[in-house]
Write a protein that holds these residues in place. Structure first.
Motif, PDB file in Angstrom:
ATOM      1  N   VAL A   9       0.829  -1.196   0.000  1.00 34.26           N
ATOM      2  CA  VAL A   9       0.000   0.000   0.000  1.00 34.26           C
ATOM      3  C   VAL A   9       0.864   1.245   0.000  1.00 34.26           C
ATOM      4  N   GLU A  10       1.855   1.195   0.846  1.00 33.66           N
ATOM      5  CA  GLU A  10       2.733   2.370   0.911  1.00 33.66           C
ATOM      6  C   GLU A  10       3.406   2.626  -0.427  1.00 33.66           C
ATOM      7  N   GLU A  11       3.825   1.533  -1.023  1.00 33.73           N
ATOM      8  CA  GLU A  11       4.515   1.668  -2.294  1.00 33.73           C
ATOM      9  C   GLU A  11       3.596   2.229  -3.364  1.00 33.73           C
ATOM     10  N   THR A  12       2.399   1.706  -3.371  1.00 31.62           N
ATOM     11  CA  THR A  12       1.463   2.193  -4.384  1.00 31.62           C
ATOM     12  C   THR A  12       1.169   3.670  -4.184  1.00 31.62           C
ATOM     13  N   LEU A  13       1.017   4.038  -2.931  1.00 31.73           N
ATOM     14  CA  LEU A  13       0.766   5.458  -2.663  1.00 31.73           C
ATOM     15  C   LEU A  13       1.911   6.313  -3.165  1.00 31.73           C
ATOM     16  N   ARG A  15       3.936   5.596  -5.513  1.00 30.79           N
ATOM     17  CA  ARG A  15       3.956   5.613  -6.977  1.00 30.79           C
ATOM     18  C   ARG A  15       2.951   6.610  -7.529  1.00 30.79           C
ATOM     19  N   ILE A  16       1.792   6.579  -6.928  1.00 30.04           N
ATOM     20  CA  ILE A  16       0.778   7.515  -7.417  1.00 30.04           C
ATOM     21  C   ILE A  16       1.246   8.949  -7.218  1.00 30.04           C
ATOM     22  N   GLN A  19       3.533  10.200  -9.827  1.00 34.16           N
ATOM     23  CA  GLN A  19       3.125  10.314 -11.224  1.00 34.16           C
ATOM     24  C   GLN A  19       3.030  11.764 -11.615  1.00 34.16           C
TER      25      GLN A  19
END
Lengths: 101, 792
Positions: A9-13, A15-16, A19
């Motif tokens: 989750v942290e990683e995805t956050l 990444r977003i 962007q």
């Protein structure tokens, strides 16, 4: 598993957030209280309050038209940016992006 | 009669001076005083009477019945008796109590007049008529003055002369007056008195004409008796105990203010908004717990527990809480505080629970895709696809590709030279530095691409990586599978779009379920004793139409590896990798070839099997397949024959890296090898129809375009070439050089788009749009024509 999930989750956050054009991410809980945000406090609170009501209204509208339906995603495109809201019964995930940056 | 008439019942309490009350006595000064007092008392009583009209009706009635029988006589200068006649002669018995009031009212008027006059010391007619003189409201006022007037009147009374005007009404007074007359005569005689006589209007209030009875009639006696009785009665009235004036007073209940205090009543407003979906939820039972909120008391008790109950109550539907039931108690503030938070607090789970829930993760991924779509929207539009989410609940709106498509078409309308337009590249930090070894599209979801990373060389072997990229997320793969060894081959199953078969450098084959988030393969042949012992160079899912047995219907995984075996793997049970049916026998494998045999005969055979590098099943006949070996031979084999080849095509001088049937032309296939050539074959010809050479470089990959029958792409180490046979058979139509320092390794056409995917040794999969300005549709005829041309 849980730690994996947390990490993901942290990683995805991250990444977003990284962007292009993303101005901020806000996560608010069911009552409209921001849990996590990458914006400053006053903006966060403002976004949270206003969008909470908007989503409630939208969801109510969608469901009023057909009670078996439900709102899954809401995008508000404006001149300057786009606000994308992923609503859930427990939280709202809000991302503000300016795609033309 | 006149006396009688003059008799006045009542002390005219009225206005003033002349009000006297006294039905009292008869005689002298003492009496006067007595009468005075009495009068006072009577006055008082009269006055009291005035207050209590109602009650005193009877008394009042009686009062007039206690007339002072002494009549008032008025004489003028001439001694004429000008005593005015009474206007009213009451009949006491007949007068109902109610009338008294009315009469009293009338009395007032009458009395007023008379009072006025008498007060002016005028001779007046006694305004008689008891009723007139009845006490009235003002008697109280009058009483005081009356006393004084009484005295004054008494003084006047004491005047001797009868000329003095009598006091109105009271017969008592008249009596007194008569007695007192003598002593004062001398004194007063000398005074000069002005006397004004006026006459009032005649008011006829009541006219009861006297009935006269003839003396001779029969009733005469009765009437006389009655009259006499009446006279007696009137006489007796004065001191008679039977007739006592009594004043009555009603007791007004003393008001008492009483205070009562109650506890403030708690009022709670409960409001509910019933929306359409609310009703639906309730009926369908999802809202069972939450719709009717418990009454406040439970919430009160749970004040402390609210926070701890978060997780338990997270299941409650938030929408319900927001839509209705706003409690607005009117009670203390502490309660209101709680109530304010009541509705939402119940349902809010802890932040950590939210943040790290599965749902949130999914939402994040979706959001990421949305964000990226915003960024790459033109590129994706150029790709000209409507992305379909691979998740089952897809409600994605199609991108507004219309606009951009038109733009692109406009640009395409301009006749331009065929070109490759770079759109984007799939790459992320995970893949940097890895060699792209194979790519494959998902058969069911054309937006999903699986890319395998692994080095071909034996030397630097890192662990392999398989990334499933989605068109929706160009920056991060949707699935990442780490494999033990380098990935050399990939294929998605056609029947079951989630199955991905991975062939690895160590010879093992694994299948993954792409749908789940599992990182481990479903099946793995690593432990299987008969697994491949050499790198698996190609895997393919082949649908078995003609099955050897019933169990083999469906799809089979066929793999070719460097150990010279083409194996068919059939997954009977999902978990175990099951029987592999060898197409080549251990002893006498098919790939044993002439060279091998020769070698065996002549020299020591090092290897019996020849590594197979590629194979391709016939698009229409799944029994027939081609396979290319390291020797440079292409064998056409059949599944039915395990030992023998149907055909062998020998032309290549080096290992054949790729064989591919033409999707449009059933008999045509291409092959490429490291001998710098690409050869176009026809099935029935043992010689290649066309040979294309690439400048001094091994050709790693060749692929037909799924859209154009005459187009195929070729990947050499340093370049990508697009050949269009319809345009030229000698030169590639488009040539694209690789980025410096990067070797190109693999090629894949996109099935629903005009794009090509190009994998290189740096882990990048570049997506290029192919603008060939060719028409749509197959051009099979063209191909065949070309072939015929070449052939001849």
């Amino acid at each position: 598993m849980q730690s994996d999930l947390i990490a993901e989750v942290e990683e995805t956050l991250k990444r977003i957030q990284s962007q292009k054009g993303v101005q901020g991410i806000i996560i608010i809980n069911a009552e409209g209280i921001p849990i996590k945000s990458t914006l400053d406090n006053s903006s966060t609170v403002q976004y949270a309050g206003l969008l909470h009501q908007l989503v409630m209204k939208t969801r109510s509208t969608v469901r009023d038209l057909d009670p078996q339906n439900d709102l899954t995603f809401l995008r508000v495109r404006s001149k300057k940016n786009e606000i994308m809201i992923a609503p859930d019964k427990d939280y709202f995930l809000i991302v503000i992006q300016n795609p033309s940056d | 009669m006149t006396q009688k008439t003059a008799r006045s019942k009542k002390p005219s309490s009225k206005v003033a001076p002349s009000s006297r009350a006294t039905n009292v006595s008869t005689s002298g000064f003492l009496r006067v005083s007595h009468s005075r007092t009495h009068s006072r008392s009577i006055n008082a009583s009269m006055s009291r009477r005035s207050f209590s009209l109602a009650g005193d009706g009877r008394v009042l009635e009686k009062a007039p019945m206690q007339p002072a029988r002494a009549t008032v006589k008025v004489f003028d200068e001439n001694g004429t008796d000008v005593t005015p006649q009474p206007l009213y002669r009451p009949d006491p018995a007949a007068v109902p109590p109610r009338q008294s009031k009315i009469l009293m009212a009338q009395d007032v008027s009458g009395a007023t007049f008379s009072d006025f006059f008498s007060s002016a010391f005028h001779t007046t007619y006694a305004s008689f008529g008891g009723p007139f003189t009845r006490s009235l409201f003002e008697s109280s006022i009058v009483s005081k003055s009356s006393q004084s007037t009484m005295e004054s009147l008494n003084e006047e009374i004491e005047e001797p002369s009868s000329k003095r005007e009598g006091i109105i009404s009271l017969s008592d007074v008249q009596v007194r007056r008569e007695e007192v007359k003598e002593p004062t005569t001398e004194d007063v005689l000398n005074k000069k008195v002005d006397i004004h006589l006026t006459e009032t209007e005649t008011l006829c209030l009541l006219d009861i004409p006297a009935t006269s009875v003839s003396v001779e009639s029969e009733e005469a006696e009765i009437v006389k008796q009655r009259n006499a009785a009446y006279t007696e009665l009137c006489k007796n009235r004065m001191g008679n105990d039977k007739y006592v004036e009594r004043a009555m007073q009603t007791f007004n209940g003393a008001p008492k203010a009483k205070e009562v205090q109650t506890k403030s009543i708690t009022k709670v407003d409960a409001a509910i908004t019933a929306t359409n979906w609310d009703i639906y939820d309730t009926l369908s039972g999802t809202g069972v717990e939450g719709v009717v909120r418990e009454p406040p008391e439970t919430e009160e008790s749970n004040l402390l527990d609210i926070m701890s109950n978060h997780s338990q109550e997270s299941s409650r539907n938030l929408e319900r809480s927001m839509s209705f039931l706003s409690h607005t108690p009117s009670s203390s503030s502490s309660r209101t505080e709680m109530e304010v938070f009541l509705v939402p607090v119940e349902d809010a789970p802890a932040p950590e629970v939210i943040l790290y829930s599965e749902k949130f993760q999914q939402d994040l991924l979706v959001m990421e895709k949305v964000v990226l779509q915003n960024i790459f929207q033109p590129k994706l539009a150029a790709y000209r696809q409507l992305p379909i989410l691979k998740d089952p609940d897809s409600t994605q709106k199609p991108k507004d590709t219309g606009k951009t498509e038109k733009q692109i078409q406009k640009t395409e309308d301009i006749p331009s030279s065929p070109a490759l337009e770079p759109l984007w590249s799939f790459t992320c930090e995970l893949t940097v530095g890895r060699n792209v070894s194979s790519m494959t599209w998902n058969k069911m979801n054309p937006d999903l691409l699986a890319v395998g990373y692994g080095h071909f060389d034996f030397e630097d072997q890192k662990s392999g990586l398989v990334c499933c990229w989605s068109l929706k997320n160009l920056k991060w793969p949707d699935r990442i599978f780490h494999c033990e060894s380098a990935v050399t081959a990939l294929d998605f199953s056609g029947h079951n779009g989630c199955l991905l078969a991975v062939g690895m450098h160590n010879g093992s084959i694994a299948t993954y379920n792409v749908q789940s988030k599992e990182k481990t393969p479903i099946t793995d042949s690593s432990e299987y004793p008969h697994k491949h012992t050499g790198p698996v160079w190609q895997v393919k899912w082949v649908s078995q139409e003609r099955a050897h047995s019933e169990e083999e219907k469906g799809e089979a995984l066929v793999s070719v590896s460097a150990d010279g075996r083409i194996c068919k793997w059939v997954l009977k049970k999902d978990l175990d990798c099951v029987d592999l049916m060898k197409l080549k026998r251990t002893k006498s494998e098919r790939t044993r070839r002439q060279l091998g045999e020769r070698e065996r005969r002549s020299e020591l055979v090092i290897w019996r099997e020849v590594p197979g590098l590629c194979f391709d099943f016939h698009p229409e006949d799944s029994n027939i397949y081609l396979t290319g070996t390291e020797e440079g031979f292409i064998h056409k084999c059949s599944c039915s024959y395990n030992e023998q080849y149907l055909e062998t095509y020998k032309e290549h001088k080096g290992p054949v890296y790729q064989i591919t049937w033409s999707p449009f032309s059933p008999d045509v296939f291409l092959s490429c090898s490291s001998d710098w050539t690409i050869q176009l074959w026809r099935q029935d010809l043992l010689e290649p129809v066309l040979v294309f050479t690439s400048p001094c470089m091994a050709v790693f990959d060749v692929a037909w375009s799924p859209k154009w029958a005459t187009v195929f792409g070729v990947v050499t180490e340093k370049r990508l070439e697009i050949w269009d046979l319809g345009a030229s058979i000698l030169d590639p139509t488009i040539v694209q050089d690789a980025r410096p320092g990067v070797k190109l390794t693999s090629l894949q056409f996109a099935s629903e788009s005009d794009c090509i995917l190009l994998g290189d040794s740096d882990g990048q999969v570049g997506v290029y749009q192919l603008n060939l300005n060719l028409g749509e549709g197959t051009q099979v005829n063209k191909t065949e024509n070309t072939q015929m041309k070449c052939y001849t």
